[in-house]
Design a protein around this motif. Structure first.
Motif, PDB file in Angstrom:
ATOM      1  N   LYS A  66      -8.633 -41.874 -11.830  1.00  0.00           N
ATOM      2  CA  LYS A  66      -9.637 -42.642 -11.115  1.00  0.00           C
ATOM      3  C   LYS A  66     -10.880 -42.708 -11.980  1.00  0.00           C
ATOM      4  N   THR A 100      -8.420 -48.170 -15.305  1.00  0.00           N
ATOM      5  CA  THR A 100      -7.216 -47.935 -14.505  1.00  0.00           C
ATOM      6  C   THR A 100      -6.554 -49.254 -14.134  1.00  0.00           C
ATOM      7  N   ASN A 155     -13.427 -47.357  -7.891  1.00  0.00           N
ATOM      8  CA  ASN A 155     -12.944 -45.972  -7.793  1.00  0.00           C
ATOM      9  C   ASN A 155     -11.520 -45.854  -7.263  1.00  0.00           C
ATOM     10  N   LYS A 156     -10.714 -46.887  -7.438  1.00  0.00           N
ATOM     11  CA  LYS A 156      -9.332 -46.832  -6.959  1.00  0.00           C
ATOM     12  C   LYS A 156      -8.460 -46.083  -7.971  1.00  0.00           C
ATOM     13  N   ALA A 157      -7.512 -45.298  -7.467  1.00  0.00           N
ATOM     14  CA  ALA A 157      -6.612 -44.553  -8.337  1.00  0.00           C
ATOM     15  C   ALA A 157      -5.540 -45.476  -8.897  1.00  0.00           C
TER      16      ALA A 157
END
Length: 328
Positions: free
Chosen positions: A302, A263, A276-278
């Motif tokens: 994510k 991501t 785990n950041k979008a």
């Protein structure tokens, strides 16, 4: 050829092997894919200075709408095209060696589901069957053939026939996979309710303008009740890729070993996210060796510590697409 044998890609088993292959593919495509080369040059990046996967620039997926993204001089064998509403510019993936696609989905299916010959494959893909150039139809047709089962096949709008076939497979206790575009699966369960707990229902996403978009939990709850199953499987794939990720429930996808999801920061596309950041979904698909393996999609998602990922939606200005872009 950059690889003497496809097994150099499809035998990848760990991060070290993946990174080595990805860097090798990058250097090849940076020099031989004109569109990618010009994109990298525009970023003022010297390919020789790229020494790790997290430094590799990702080509915006929109280039597949306006350019021929190819990194070989071999002739095009097949052109896969995306679906789209009237007036929307669609993507074209020019495939010079379709055996890479076949090898990719054969191996991925076996990895996630086992021997194809043990299954009855039923495909409810009306919108794809009604046009030319669908990579999903190509894959489904090949899986149907590989199943070597006379009961396997496509269904258009003949829901009564599909219901009869599902009941037949359940009574025969035959492992059965129903792969369908989302709106068609919903259309089916409005008219036919069955209770087939062993059935694998795999939705490929896409309302195609036929229905109002639904959040994933609501959609999967409806499909679970309609088919009498505990979970809904999903496929994450698109015209521009030759590999797919699969979810066996709860919207959590896993990639085959030659594919990775990364991501990016939505405000800084060169910044890779962790923890785990979008962010925007970048795909590394090493089966795309003859086009471009490093693609920045218009999807939001994510990635988790184990490499699994979740699709959270799409950018507001993204086109309605035919892959799995359900809003979670």
């Amino acid at each position: 050829m950059i690889f003497r044998d496809k097994r150099e890609i499809f035998s990848i088993t760990n991060d070290k092997e993946f990174a080595a292959a990805a860097l090798r593919v990058f250097q090849h495509q940076a020099g031989h894919c004109r569109v990618y080369h010009e994109f990298i040059s525009g970023l003022k990046i010297n390919p020789a200075n790229i020494s790790s996967v997290d430094q590799i620039p990702f080509l915006p997926i929109e280039f597949f709408k306006t350019h021929q993204v190819i990194s070989t001089t071999h002739p095009v064998q097949v052109t896969f095209t995306s679906s789209g509403t009237t007036g929307v510019v669609t993507s074209s993936h020019y495939v010079t060696d379709v055996s890479w696609y076949e090898e990719s989905f054969h191996r991925a299916f076996e990895l996630f589901y086992g021997d194809i010959k043990t299954y009855t494959i039923l495909a409810l893909l009306p919108s794809y069957l009604e046009r030319e150039g669908s990579s999903l139809i190509y894959m489904a047709n090949d899986l149907i053939k590989q199943s070597d089962n006379p009961d396997s096949g496509f269904f258009l709008y003949n829901h009564d026939e599909l219901e009869k076939q599902l009941i037949k497979q359940q009574q025969a206790k035959k492992p059965t996979l129903l792969i369908g575009v989302t709106f068609a699966l919903l259309d089916f369960i409005e008219q036919h309710r069955i209770n087939f707990p062993e059935l694998i229902v795999m939705e490929t996403g896409g309302m195609k303008g036929r229905r109002k978009e639904m959040i994933r939990e609501e959609l999967h709850d409806s499909l679970c009740k309609g088919f009498g199953v505990d979970a809904i499987h999903s496929e994450y794939g698109m015209t521009e890729l030759l590999s797919q990720a699969y979810s066996k429930g709860n919207g959590i996808f896993n990639c085959p070993p030659w594919m990775r999801i990364i991501t990016r920061d939505t405000n800084d596309p060169m910044s890779i996210l962790t923890d785990n950041k979008a962010g925007g979904i970048n795909v590394i698909d090493l089966a795309n060796v003859n086009s471009c393996s490093f693609i920045a999609t218009q999807d939001l998602g994510k990635v988790y510590a184990d490499g699994s990922f979740e699709v959270l939606g799409r950018f507001d200005n993204a086109d309605i697409r035919g892959c799995n872009l359900l809003i979670a």
